[in-house]
Write an enzyme that holds these catalytic residues in place. Structure first.
Site, PDB file in Angstrom:
ATOM      1  N   HIS A 184       0.843  -1.223  -0.179  1.00 59.71           N
ATOM      2  CA  HIS A 184       0.032   0.004   0.030  1.00 59.71           C
ATOM      3  C   HIS A 184       1.041   1.159  -0.004  1.00 59.71           C
ATOM      4  O   HIS A 184       0.353   2.561  -0.294  1.00 59.71           O
ATOM      5  CB  HIS A 184      -1.157  -0.034   1.396  1.00 59.71           C
ATOM      6  CG  HIS A 184      -1.672  -1.069   1.315  1.00 59.71           C
ATOM      7  ND1 HIS A 184      -2.960  -1.052   0.056  1.00 59.71           N
ATOM      8  CD2 HIS A 184      -1.991  -2.028   1.942  1.00 59.71           C
ATOM      9  CE1 HIS A 184      -3.689  -2.150   0.417  1.00 59.71           C
ATOM     10  NE2 HIS A 184      -3.288  -2.732   1.648  1.00 59.71           N
ATOM     11  N   ASP A 220      -2.085 -10.454  -2.471  1.00 59.52           N
ATOM     12  CA  ASP A 220      -2.661 -10.237  -1.131  1.00 59.52           C
ATOM     13  C   ASP A 220      -4.184  -9.956  -1.567  1.00 59.52           C
ATOM     14  O   ASP A 220      -4.520  -9.373  -2.592  1.00 59.52           O
ATOM     15  CB  ASP A 220      -1.831  -8.910  -0.523  1.00 59.52           C
ATOM     16  CG  ASP A 220      -2.709  -8.215   0.734  1.00 59.52           C
ATOM     17  OD1 ASP A 220      -2.013  -8.683   1.631  1.00 59.52           O
ATOM     18  OD2 ASP A 220      -3.562  -7.646   0.622  1.00 59.52           O
ATOM     19  N   HIS A 222      -5.934  -7.431  -0.869  1.00 59.34           N
ATOM     20  CA  HIS A 222      -6.365  -5.783  -1.110  1.00 59.34           C
ATOM     21  C   HIS A 222      -5.602  -5.388  -2.287  1.00 59.34           C
ATOM     22  O   HIS A 222      -4.564  -6.046  -2.697  1.00 59.34           O
ATOM     23  CB  HIS A 222      -5.680  -5.064  -0.079  1.00 59.34           C
ATOM     24  CG  HIS A 222      -6.342  -5.111   1.308  1.00 59.34           C
ATOM     25  ND1 HIS A 222      -5.684  -6.158   2.473  1.00 59.34           N
ATOM     26  CD2 HIS A 222      -7.496  -4.787   1.912  1.00 59.34           C
ATOM     27  CE1 HIS A 222      -6.594  -6.055   3.404  1.00 59.34           C
ATOM     28  NE2 HIS A 222      -7.748  -5.463   3.129  1.00 59.34           N
ATOM     29  N   ASP A 309      -4.508 -12.706   3.542  1.00 58.45           N
ATOM     30  CA  ASP A 309      -5.655 -12.320   4.023  1.00 58.45           C
ATOM     31  C   ASP A 309      -6.986 -12.459   3.287  1.00 58.45           C
ATOM     32  O   ASP A 309      -8.100 -12.274   3.640  1.00 58.45           O
ATOM     33  CB  ASP A 309      -5.777 -10.701   4.355  1.00 58.45           C
ATOM     34  CG  ASP A 309      -4.911  -9.693   3.307  1.00 58.45           C
ATOM     35  OD1 ASP A 309      -4.525 -10.387   2.020  1.00 58.45           O
ATOM     36  OD2 ASP A 309      -4.704  -8.634   3.552  1.00 58.45           O
TER      37      ASP A 309
HETATM   38  C1  SP5 Z   1      -1.189  -5.235   3.967  1.00 58.33           C
HETATM   39  C2  SP5 Z   1      -2.399  -5.014   4.081  1.00 58.33           C
HETATM   40  O1  SP5 Z   1      -2.830  -6.194   4.061  1.00 58.33           O
HETATM   41  N1  SP5 Z   1      -3.168  -4.027   4.606  1.00 58.33           N
HETATM   42  C3  SP5 Z   1      -4.611  -4.092   4.921  1.00 58.33           C
HETATM   43  C4  SP5 Z   1      -5.012  -2.627   5.563  1.00 58.33           C
HETATM   44  C5  SP5 Z   1      -6.296  -2.688   5.988  1.00 58.33           C
HETATM   45  N2  SP5 Z   1      -6.618  -1.856   6.706  1.00 58.33           N
HETATM   46  C6  SP5 Z   1      -8.083  -1.842   7.043  1.00 58.33           C
HETATM   47  C7  SP5 Z   1      -8.417  -2.672   8.113  1.00 58.33           C
HETATM   48  C8  SP5 Z   1     -10.138  -2.338   8.255  1.00 58.33           C
HETATM   49  C9  SP5 Z   1     -10.277  -2.894   9.416  1.00 58.33           C
HETATM   50  N3  SP5 Z   1     -11.868  -2.489   9.416  1.00 58.33           N
HETATM   51  C10 SP5 Z   1     -12.225  -1.980  10.856  1.00 58.33           C
HETATM   52  C11 SP5 Z   1     -13.504  -2.000  11.239  1.00 58.33           C
HETATM   53  C12 SP5 Z   1     -13.808  -1.584  12.670  1.00 58.33           C
HETATM   54  N4  SP5 Z   1     -15.139  -2.099  13.072  1.00 58.33           N
HETATM   55 ZN    ZN Z   2      -3.951  -7.155   2.324  1.00 52.50          ZN
END
Ligand code: SP5
Ligand code: ZN
Length: 368
Positions: A184, A220, A222, A309
């Protein structure tokens, strides 16, 4: 059956990164990027070494210009300066809602940290102070700078660079346990738990040292907005990403099929979004398409941004992939027939990480 051992690069620094919390809708909430992610993978690598299924290596220190090839020096300096300043600051008290039903909040103490408070909304970036810089070089509030952030981020980049150097010296399969992750991180922005784009730094290194073509495949769950950003205008690095539909999940503002690259890079960026809950067969079918397109750019090295993930038990609930899916993915990847460096990205299901990494690494090295 013919077998080549993977060389896995790791260091204990990967467990020393302790991001405090995400600020989600104004409220501090637990980060998914916990040190145990690296801890359990390291344990698994050591046990694979004990059964002689892979080799281990530690990161070398590379010169900073290999990082500046991907990131603006001002951004990297901001990381270094801020980390250094925070290292000598006292802890910070943070009120947290621990029981929203009974309306109970408690105060917790955290090592000093920095978060953005405002993001660039204008076009005149003349202000450089602590507050304006925190927003200028960040795109979310999940990626704090702390006293050791510069050090751990650089160590992760050095793991990826060490893996790239291994490929250069003839290793066919290398793996870099990078934490914090990288895909990211854009040329001048941190976000999504990422500070330095480890995979992009490794790709640029290989290009520079060997003058050969490199491709990045991002599995990944994302979208790797950072890697896309870094290589968007070049035809030297083909970037493909399979990821959960960004209309539904972060990073939201990129990851769509119409983003195909710009200028000379047009046609060298391929986004393949998939629905939430995608299962093995659909994922692997799209992976085959991604690899076929990647081949057309005639890469001589492949960097895999490897996140787990998408696993069915991952707490982020993105895809519904089984552990076996990572074996089948590894097989498709190694069938490309070129040297592969796999760089760790996300994957937050602590219980399933050991099986996912060992399944992937074992399958990578079997070919027929
Ligand atoms: C490297 C990688 O996989 N980064 C992922 C970043 C994602 N970050 C967002 C996580 C969102 C979690 N949602 C929070 C909900 C709270 N109720
Ligand atoms: Zn990710």
């Amino acid at each position: 059956m013919n077998k080549e051992q993977v060389v896995a690069v790791f260091s204990d620094r990967a467990t020393q990164h302790q991001p405090t919390f995400d600020i989600y809708n104004g409220i501090p909430s637990a980060s998914f990027d916990i040190p145990e992610r690296a801890g359990v993978i390291i344990q698994e690598l050591i046990s694979l070494r004990q059964s002689e299924q892979l080799e281990l290596a530690h990161p070398k220190e590379f010169d900073l210009p290999f990082v500046y090839a991907v990131h603006d020096k001002e951004y990297v300096e901001h990381l270094r300066r801020t980390s250094e300043r925070l290292a000598s600051k006292p802890p910070i008290l943070v009120p947290e809602i621990t029981d929203p039903v009974n309306r109970i909040a408690t105060v917790k103490e955290y090592p000093a940290f920095a978060y953005p408070s405002v993001f660039p909304h204008g076009t005149n970036p003349q202000s450089h102070n602590r507050t304006s810089d925190r927003g200028l070089y960040a795109f979310d509030t999940a990626t704090p700078i702390m006293g050791n952030t510069y050090e751990v981020a650089l160590d992760a980049a050095n793991c990826a660079l060490t893996g790239a150097e291994l490929l250069h010296s003839g290793t066919k399969f290398a793996y870099a346990l990078c934490r914090p992750p990288g895909h990211h991180a854009e040329r001048n922005k941190m976000g999504g738990y990422c500070y330095l784009n480890n995979a992009a730094i490794a790709a640029e290194y290989l290009r520079f040292i060997t003058n050969k073509r490199v491709a990045v495949l991002d599995i990944d769950a994302h979208h790797g907005n950072g890697t896309q950003d870094i290589f968007y205008r070049t035809n030297e690095v083909f970037y493909t990403s399979l990821h959960v539909d960004t209309k539904e999940k972060p990073p939201y503002y990129t990851g769509y099929p119409e983003e195909k690259g710009q200028g000379a890079g047009y046609g060298y960026n391929l986004n393949i979004p998939l629905p939430i809950g995608t299962k093995d067969d659909d994922f692997l079918h799209k992976l085959e398409i991604a690899l076929t397109q990647t081949k057309k750019s005639q890469p001589q090295f492949l960097i895999v941004s490897l996140g787990f993930d998408g696993h069915m038990n991952d707490p982020l609930e993105l895809f519904k992939l089984t552990t076996d899916c990572y074996a089948r993915a590894a097989k498709q990847i190694s069938d490309m027939g070129i040297p592969v460096l796999s760089v760790q990205e996300g994957g937050y299901g602590i219980k399933d990480l050991p099986a996912n990494i060992s399944t992937y690494l074992k399958a990578l090295t079997f070919s027929n």
